[in-house]
Every structure is written in structure tokens, then in C-alpha cells.
Design a protein around this motif. Structure first.
Motif, PDB file in Angstrom:
ATOM      1  N   HIS A  13       0.833  -1.203   0.000  1.00 17.32           N
ATOM      2  CA  HIS A  13       0.000   0.000   0.000  1.00 17.32           C
ATOM      3  C   HIS A  13       0.867   1.253   0.000  1.00 17.32           C
ATOM      4  CE1 HIS A  13      -4.133  -1.583   1.332  1.00 17.32           C
ATOM      5  NE2 HIS A  13      -3.465  -2.556   0.769  1.00 17.32           N
ATOM      6  N   THR A  14       0.496   2.190  -0.835  1.00 20.71           N
ATOM      7  CA  THR A  14       1.139   3.501  -0.882  1.00 20.71           C
ATOM      8  C   THR A  14       0.041   4.559  -0.864  1.00 20.71           C
ATOM      9  OG1 THR A  14       1.077   3.619  -3.291  1.00 20.71           O
ATOM     10  CG2 THR A  14       3.056   2.613  -2.296  1.00 20.71           C
ATOM     11  N   VAL A  15       0.416   5.789  -0.661  1.00 14.96           N
ATOM     12  CA  VAL A  15      -0.554   6.876  -0.707  1.00 14.96           C
ATOM     13  C   VAL A  15      -1.184   6.954  -2.096  1.00 14.96           C
ATOM     14  CG1 VAL A  15      -0.837   9.374  -0.547  1.00 14.96           C
ATOM     15  CG2 VAL A  15       0.559   8.176   1.143  1.00 14.96           C
ATOM     16  N   ASP A  16      -0.372   6.783  -3.142  1.00  9.61           N
ATOM     17  CA  ASP A  16      -0.899   6.811  -4.514  1.00  9.61           C
ATOM     18  C   ASP A  16      -1.910   5.687  -4.737  1.00  9.61           C
ATOM     19  OD1 ASP A  16       0.637   9.022  -5.145  1.00  9.61           O
ATOM     20  OD2 ASP A  16       2.244   7.835  -6.066  1.00  9.61           O
ATOM     21  N   LEU A  17      -1.588   4.484  -4.280  1.00  5.69           N
ATOM     22  CA  LEU A  17      -2.516   3.367  -4.432  1.00  5.69           C
ATOM     23  C   LEU A  17      -3.809   3.636  -3.675  1.00  5.69           C
ATOM     24  CD1 LEU A  17      -3.304   0.547  -5.381  1.00  5.69           C
ATOM     25  CD2 LEU A  17      -2.110  -0.361  -3.363  1.00  5.69           C
ATOM     26  N   ALA A  18      -3.710   4.183  -2.476  1.00  6.60           N
ATOM     27  CA  ALA A  18      -4.919   4.501  -1.702  1.00  6.60           C
ATOM     28  C   ALA A  18      -5.806   5.461  -2.480  1.00  6.60           C
ATOM     29  CB  ALA A  18      -4.539   5.093  -0.350  1.00  6.60           C
ATOM     30  N   GLY A  19      -5.209   6.467  -3.094  1.00 12.31           N
ATOM     31  CA  GLY A  19      -5.986   7.406  -3.903  1.00 12.31           C
ATOM     32  C   GLY A  19      -6.671   6.726  -5.074  1.00 12.31           C
ATOM     33  N   GLU A  20      -5.974   5.838  -5.733  1.00 12.89           N
ATOM     34  CA  GLU A  20      -6.564   5.110  -6.861  1.00 12.89           C
ATOM     35  C   GLU A  20      -7.723   4.231  -6.401  1.00 12.89           C
ATOM     36  OE1 GLU A  20      -3.628   2.993  -9.164  1.00 12.89           O
ATOM     37  OE2 GLU A  20      -2.227   4.671  -8.993  1.00 12.89           O
ATOM     38  N   LEU A  21      -7.568   3.587  -5.252  1.00  6.15           N
ATOM     39  CA  LEU A  21      -8.637   2.729  -4.733  1.00  6.15           C
ATOM     40  C   LEU A  21      -9.872   3.546  -4.368  1.00  6.15           C
ATOM     41  CD1 LEU A  21      -6.500   0.285  -2.560  1.00  6.15           C
ATOM     42  CD2 LEU A  21      -7.567  -0.186  -4.788  1.00  6.15           C
ATOM     43  N   VAL A  22      -9.674   4.710  -3.778  1.00  5.56           N
ATOM     44  CA  VAL A  22     -10.804   5.590  -3.451  1.00  5.56           C
ATOM     45  C   VAL A  22     -11.502   6.047  -4.724  1.00  5.56           C
ATOM     46  CG1 VAL A  22     -11.422   7.856  -2.500  1.00  5.56           C
ATOM     47  CG2 VAL A  22      -9.902   6.344  -1.218  1.00  5.56           C
ATOM     48  N   GLU A  23     -10.721   6.449  -5.718  1.00  5.21           N
ATOM     49  CA  GLU A  23     -11.304   6.877  -6.992  1.00  5.21           C
ATOM     50  C   GLU A  23     -12.096   5.758  -7.658  1.00  5.21           C
ATOM     51  OE1 GLU A  23      -8.332   8.557  -9.533  1.00  5.21           O
ATOM     52  OE2 GLU A  23      -7.784  10.084  -8.058  1.00  5.21           O
ATOM     53  N   ALA A  24     -11.677   4.511  -7.442  1.00  2.00           N
ATOM     54  CA  ALA A  24     -12.369   3.361  -8.019  1.00  2.00           C
ATOM     55  C   ALA A  24     -13.611   2.974  -7.221  1.00  2.00           C
ATOM     56  CB  ALA A  24     -11.418   2.175  -8.099  1.00  2.00           C
ATOM     57  N   GLY A  25     -13.827   3.646  -6.077  1.00  2.68           N
ATOM     58  CA  GLY A  25     -15.029   3.393  -5.300  1.00  2.68           C
ATOM     59  C   GLY A  25     -14.844   2.540  -4.062  1.00  2.68           C
ATOM     60  N   LEU A  26     -13.603   2.203  -3.722  1.00  7.27           N
ATOM     61  CA  LEU A  26     -13.362   1.392  -2.530  1.00  7.27           C
ATOM     62  C   LEU A  26     -13.729   2.183  -1.282  1.00  7.27           C
ATOM     63  CD1 LEU A  26     -12.151  -1.361  -1.610  1.00  7.27           C
ATOM     64  CD2 LEU A  26     -10.058  -0.092  -1.141  1.00  7.27           C
ATOM     65  N   LYS A  27     -14.481   1.564  -0.401  1.00 11.20           N
ATOM     66  CA  LYS A  27     -14.932   2.240   0.812  1.00 11.20           C
ATOM     67  C   LYS A  27     -14.197   1.781   2.065  1.00 11.20           C
ATOM     68  CE  LYS A  27     -18.154   4.546  -1.265  1.00 11.20           C
ATOM     69  NZ  LYS A  27     -17.924   5.909  -1.616  1.00 11.20           N
ATOM     70  N   ASP A  28     -13.722   0.540   2.105  1.00 12.50           N
ATOM     71  CA  ASP A  28     -13.108  -0.005   3.312  1.00 12.50           C
ATOM     72  C   ASP A  28     -11.834  -0.767   2.989  1.00 12.50           C
ATOM     73  OD1 ASP A  28     -15.177   0.627   5.328  1.00 12.50           O
ATOM     74  OD2 ASP A  28     -16.412  -0.687   4.083  1.00 12.50           O
ATOM     75  N   THR A  29     -10.829  -0.586   3.834  1.00  8.74           N
ATOM     76  CA  THR A  29      -9.604  -1.372   3.774  1.00  8.74           C
ATOM     77  C   THR A  29      -9.285  -1.831   5.181  1.00  8.74           C
ATOM     78  OG1 THR A  29      -8.716  -0.107   1.927  1.00  8.74           O
ATOM     79  CG2 THR A  29      -7.143  -1.365   3.208  1.00  8.74           C
ATOM     80  N   GLN A  30      -8.940  -3.094   5.330  1.00 13.26           N
ATOM     81  CA  GLN A  30      -8.554  -3.645   6.623  1.00 13.26           C
ATOM     82  C   GLN A  30      -7.152  -4.217   6.487  1.00 13.26           C
ATOM     83  OE1 GLN A  30     -10.821  -7.057   7.868  1.00 13.26           O
ATOM     84  NE2 GLN A  30     -10.263  -6.759  10.000  1.00 13.26           N
ATOM     85  N   ILE A  31      -6.230  -3.737   7.316  1.00 10.33           N
ATOM     86  CA  ILE A  31      -4.871  -4.268   7.346  1.00 10.33           C
ATOM     87  C   ILE A  31      -4.760  -5.107   8.612  1.00 10.33           C
ATOM     88  CG2 ILE A  31      -2.420  -3.722   7.489  1.00 10.33           C
ATOM     89  CD1 ILE A  31      -3.024  -1.237   5.804  1.00 10.33           C
ATOM     90  N   THR A  32      -4.368  -6.365   8.446  1.00 13.26           N
ATOM     91  CA  THR A  32      -4.394  -7.305   9.553  1.00 13.26           C
ATOM     92  C   THR A  32      -2.998  -7.544  10.130  1.00 13.26           C
ATOM     93  OG1 THR A  32      -4.184  -9.160   8.025  1.00 13.26           O
ATOM     94  CG2 THR A  32      -6.417  -8.490   8.623  1.00 13.26           C
ATOM     95  N   PHE A  33      -2.972  -7.775  11.434  1.00 16.02           N
ATOM     96  CA  PHE A  33      -1.756  -8.131  12.166  1.00 16.02           C
ATOM     97  C   PHE A  33      -2.062  -9.353  13.013  1.00 16.02           C
ATOM     98  CE2 PHE A  33      -1.531  -3.507  11.702  1.00 16.02           C
ATOM     99  CZ  PHE A  33      -0.310  -3.374  11.079  1.00 16.02           C
ATOM    100  N   ASP A  34      -1.073 -10.200  13.214  1.00 16.68           N
ATOM    101  CA  ASP A  34      -1.229 -11.374  14.063  1.00 16.68           C
ATOM    102  C   ASP A  34      -0.363 -11.211  15.305  1.00 16.68           C
ATOM    103  OD1 ASP A  34      -3.003 -12.769  12.401  1.00 16.68           O
ATOM    104  OD2 ASP A  34      -1.365 -13.456  11.149  1.00 16.68           O
ATOM    105  N   GLY A  35      -0.743 -10.306  16.187  1.00 15.09           N
ATOM    106  CA  GLY A  35       0.010 -10.113  17.433  1.00 15.09           C
ATOM    107  C   GLY A  35       1.154  -9.131  17.285  1.00 15.09           C
ATOM    108  N   ASP A  36       2.046  -9.155  18.281  1.00 20.94           N
ATOM    109  CA  ASP A  36       3.199  -8.257  18.236  1.00 20.94           C
ATOM    110  C   ASP A  36       4.148  -8.714  17.119  1.00 20.94           C
ATOM    111  OD1 ASP A  36       4.641 -10.457  19.185  1.00 20.94           O
ATOM    112  OD2 ASP A  36       4.843  -9.659  21.208  1.00 20.94           O
TER     113      ASP A  36
END
Length: 61
Positions: A13-36
Motif C-alpha cells: 500500500h502507498t498513498v498513490d494506491l490509496a488514492g486510486e482505490l478511493v477513486e475506483a469506489g473502494l470504501k473499506d480497507t482492513q490491514i491485519t496483524f497477528d500479534g506483536d
């Protein structure tokens, strides 16, 4: 009306990619972690066997 969401480890993920995803209509992104970092890197690895949580939590570029 249609909608889309993404679940990702966030490593590409980059700031540019985030902008492209928003422009394409993406409403939600979830980034997952498995603990520390130690647990995450033991559970989730790259193809070469290295952990990547530090990459996931870097500052956006």
C-alpha cells in the motif's frame, strides 16, 4: 449499487494506491496483524521465510 472492501497485509500500500482505490469506489480497507512483531513474523512470512511486520507498519510513501 455495488461495493467493495479489501483485506490486506498492507505491504504494497502507498498513498498513490490509496488514492486510486478511493477513486475506483473502494470504501473499506482492513490491514491485519497477528500479534506483536515476534508473533506476526513467526506466523506470516514472505516466500523466503522472512517476517515482514516492520514493512507493514512503515510510514506511507
Amino acid at each position: 449499487m455495488s461495493s467493495a472492501a479489501v483485506v490486506s497485509n498492507g505491504t504494497l500500500h502507498t498513498v498513490d494506491l490509496a488514492g486510486e482505490l478511493v477513486e475506483a469506489g473502494l470504501k473499506d480497507t482492513q490491514i491485519t496483524f497477528d500479534g506483536d512483531q515476534a508473533i506476526h513474523d513467526r506466523v506470516r512470512t514472505t516466500r523466503t521465510g522472512k517476517g515482514f511486520r516492520a514493512t507493514t507498519t512503515r510510514e506511507p510513501t
